[in-house]
Enzyme design. Structure first.
Site, PDB file in Angstrom:
ATOM      1  N   GLU A   1      -4.640 -11.059 -58.882  1.00  0.00           N
ATOM      2  CA  GLU A   1      -4.318  -9.376 -59.473  1.00  0.00           C
ATOM      3  C   GLU A   1      -5.890  -9.252 -60.768  1.00  0.00           C
ATOM      4  O   GLU A   1      -6.124 -10.107 -61.172  1.00  0.00           O
ATOM      5  CB  GLU A   1      -3.366  -9.465 -60.715  1.00  0.00           C
ATOM      6  CG  GLU A   1      -2.935  -8.062 -61.215  1.00  0.00           C
ATOM      7  CD  GLU A   1      -2.225  -8.081 -62.023  1.00  0.00           C
ATOM      8  OE1 GLU A   1      -2.191  -8.792 -62.769  1.00  0.00           O
ATOM      9  OE2 GLU A   1      -1.629  -6.461 -62.390  1.00  0.00           O
TER      10      GLU A   1
ATOM     11  N   ARG B   1       1.681 -25.087 -62.508  1.00  0.00           N
ATOM     12  CA  ARG B   1       0.367 -24.236 -62.211  1.00  0.00           C
ATOM     13  C   ARG B   1      -0.415 -25.750 -63.374  1.00  0.00           C
ATOM     14  O   ARG B   1       0.460 -26.252 -64.136  1.00  0.00           O
ATOM     15  CB  ARG B   1       0.045 -23.350 -63.487  1.00  0.00           C
ATOM     16  CG  ARG B   1       1.316 -23.326 -64.787  1.00  0.00           C
ATOM     17  CD  ARG B   1       1.574 -21.721 -65.399  1.00  0.00           C
ATOM     18  NE  ARG B   1       0.734 -21.104 -65.480  1.00  0.00           N
ATOM     19  CZ  ARG B   1       1.071 -19.825 -65.164  1.00  0.00           C
ATOM     20  NH1 ARG B   1       1.876 -19.381 -65.122  1.00  0.00           N
ATOM     21  NH2 ARG B   1      -0.245 -19.020 -64.186  1.00  0.00           N
TER      22      ARG B   1
ATOM     23  N   LYS C   1      -3.403 -15.682 -69.352  1.00  0.00           N
ATOM     24  CA  LYS C   1      -4.552 -14.756 -69.255  1.00  0.00           C
ATOM     25  C   LYS C   1      -4.351 -13.390 -70.592  1.00  0.00           C
ATOM     26  O   LYS C   1      -5.260 -12.793 -71.427  1.00  0.00           O
ATOM     27  CB  LYS C   1      -3.889 -13.577 -67.735  1.00  0.00           C
ATOM     28  CG  LYS C   1      -5.407 -14.365 -66.657  1.00  0.00           C
ATOM     29  CD  LYS C   1      -5.096 -13.202 -65.710  1.00  0.00           C
ATOM     30  CE  LYS C   1      -4.593 -13.191 -64.498  1.00  0.00           C
ATOM     31  NZ  LYS C   1      -5.015 -12.376 -63.258  1.00  0.00           N
TER      32      LYS C   1
END
Length: 566
Positions: free
Chosen positions: A38, A265, A275
């Site tokens: 994204e 992850r 983020k």
RNA sequence: UGGCCCAUGGUGUAAUGGUAGCACGACUGACUCUGAAUCAGUUAGUCAUGGUUCGAAUCCAUGUGGGCCAGCCA
């Protein structure tokens, strides 16, 4: 910039699934993956794991490819700046998507048509309830939800309302489109999930064409299907979404049937990967931007001096599993050191200079000494470095009153200056406060080049720089950004910000580097002998006067003995 | 008495019913014109309890521990 990545020899559960699918011709033998960022932030080392996985798999056989697809369904958070940085960072890492660059926003028309399809099939409806009311109807983790009063609206009414949503007749939040699945489903994602929301917001690619935007779940799987993705690899938190992913694939006339797989992850000690938190560090000025060399972003690591190869190597070392784990930052550091050890030229640099006068060396004389550029790489050749009467030594390399295990220079002691001569310290000069400000030494002309003809040994070899020839410049010493192994696990009343390392950056000016470094170019990586690997800062570059960033220190046995910090 | 997922040395992982191996770290030692690199070695592990089996890290059950999920974020 970067070489072609070497195919991974390691396997993992995803590659095993793929091997099985190929053997069984599940997708006609094709393997098509995608990396779906994204564009709402910069890529970090955690994304590198996903990039290496997805693009890596695509390189490991024929009839394979990996797409780069921007998941840009939320115009309130996404920006072109991020798109550009993501493209740059993936290329830098060494991967290429050929012509397969896509945007979820490219599919908005198709997605809209599919939403209409669901409405017509009686599998979606327009909801009038507010966000709060929807939440209240959703039930809880342990209790089933309740059906919305609008759930059984007639199909024509739904069609009309949805068209009017698109036409901008309603305000943000006034209505949403929901799938009609099961309000009592144990998986909350299946309790009539929202498909479209109204957002009067212009989009970085579609401008003002739309005022309704699809939610992730309604966009991702269908985008995969449109691109004929075979293996849609994502992280563990999407596991709960897989039933919904599959529901759309089953209930829509999609052109292919992609499958979703989830892996854990990457987490790293002394690092945050969220983020949102990285953005906070940038916005609140705790670091100097997304590419601050202390950031775990790819642009930060690049500026810090990490190589693409080292990052790829690290990603294959950590592997791919379904288990949440935390990798030791030392493993990443090992990967860079291993790469840089082979390719970084050695140079001499004195970071904290201590003036040394060689009293028996003529004042007007200087000479050029031969030095090896890289003992690990014979191809790297040799260079000349100037020597003269006044030199700089590292302050740490002298102790007036040395403890037993200190091998370096001390009063009366003889050491070797690398590639130069043996010198003996004869006098210590101090200022009024008793600080050592200068050393007086003598040299043995017979030891030129660094070897004593009489075979005598010294216990230390020190780096040095000729004062009259030195490049005087700035060097930035970087250390880990956080003092806690897991900054996210903050104790009561604290946040990750409380664990920021106050010493993560130390700026040293007046460093003395050997003159060959005047020619250094932005991004050049070298080893300052005995100190660490450094690179020329790309952002604050000044010709003839490059600024250096420390990538990582060398292993330092003395630091361990003396109990000094890294 | 929600659902789904997961569990191997300090850390990251391999072993796919048949000798628990590799890497990082740590610690020794050798070598060394970088106290680097390199080399050799040491350290240390199957969450627990049952069961299946000639044989279980692996299969089953239960327990324990951990992760994710109640955005109109992704």
């Amino acid at each position: 910039m970067s070489e072609t990545p070497e195919p991974s020899e390691k396997t993992d559960f995803i590659r095993e699934i793929i091997a099985k699918d190929i053997a069984e011709k599940t997708h006609d033998g094709a393997v098509i993956t995608r990396f779906p960022p994204e564009p709402n932030g910069y890529l970090h080392i955690g994304h590198a794991k996903s990039i290496c996985l997805n693009f890596g798999i695509a390189q490991e056989g024929s009839n394979r490819r990996c797409h780069l697809r921007f998941d840009d369904t939320n115009p309130t958070k996404e920006e072109q700046e991020y798109v550009d940085s993501i493209v740059e960072d993936i290329r830098w890492l060494g991967f290429d998507w050929g012509e397969h660059l896509y945007f979820a926003s490219d599919y908005f028309d198709q997605l809209y048509a599919w939403a209409v399809h669901l409405i017509e099939a009686g599998k979606a409806y327009v909801e009038d309830l507010s966000a709060d009311e929807i939440r209240a109807h959703r039930g809880s983790l342990t209790d089933p939800g309740k059906d919305s009063p609008y759930r059984d609206r007639a199909i024509p009414e739904n069609l009309d309302l949805f068209a009017r949503m698109r036409n901008g007749e309603f305000k943000d939040g006034e209505k949403v489109l929901r799938a009609k699945i099961d309000m009592a489903h144990p998986n909350l994602n299946m309790r009539d999930p929202v498909l479209y929301r109204i957002l009067h917001q212009s989009h970085h690619r579609t401008g003002d064409k739309w005022c309704i935007y699809p939610i992730y779940d309604f966009a991702h799987g269908q985008s995969d299907a449109i691109e004929h993705i075979t293996h849609s690899i994502c992280t563990l938190e999407f596991e709960n979404h897989r039933p919904l992913y599959d529901w759309f694939i089953e209930n829509l006339p999609v052109p292919s049937r992609p499958r979703q797989y989830e892996f854990a992850r990457l987490n790293l000690t002394y690092t945050i990967m969220s983020k949102r938190k990285l953005l906070q560090l940038v916005q609140e000025g705790h670091v100097h931007g997304w590419n601050d060399p202390r950031m775990p972003t790819l642009s930060g690591l690049r500026r810090r001096g990490f190589t693409p190869k080292a990052i790829r190597d690290f990603c294959t070392r950590v592997g791919v599993t379904k288990f949440n784990s935390v990798s030791d930052i030392a493993l990443l550091e090992h990967s860079v050191k291993e790469d840089l050890n082979k390719c970084a030229p050695r140079v001499m640099a004195v970071l904290r200079p201590l003036k040394v006068v060689i009293e028996n060396y003529p004042e007007d004389k200087s000479e050029e000494l031969e030095a090896v550029n890289n003992p690990e790489d014979p191809e790297a050749g040799n260079r000349k470095i100037p020597f003269s009467r006044v030199l700089y030594l590292e302050q740490d390399d002298f102790m007036e009153d040395p403890p037993k295990k200190f091998f370096r220079l001390a009063p009366g002691r003889e050491v070797r200056l690398r590639y130069a001569y043996f010198i003996t310290c004869t006098e210590v000069v101090k200022d009024d406060d008793g600080n050592v400000v200068e050393l007086r030494c003598t040299y043995d002309p017979a030891t030129k080049g660094g070897d004593a003809p009489d075979g005598r040994k010294v216990k230390a070899t020190l780096h040095w720089v000729s004062a009259g020839h030195a490049l005087d410049t700035e060097v930035r010493l970087y250390d880990r950004l956080f003092t806690a192994e897991n900054p996210d696990a903050a104790e009561e009343g604290k946040t990750f910000l409380d664990y920021l390392n106050p010493d993560s950056l130390e700026v040293l000016s007046g460093c003395k580097l050997e003159p060959s470094l005047k020619a250094a170019q932005p991004g050049d990586r070298v080893q300052f002998e005995r100190l660490g690997y450094f690179c020329v800062d790309e952002q604050d570059f000044v010709p003839e006067r490059p600024v250096f960033n420390r990538t990582v220190t060398l292993r330092d046995a003395w630091a361990k003995i003396s109990g000094k910090k890294r």
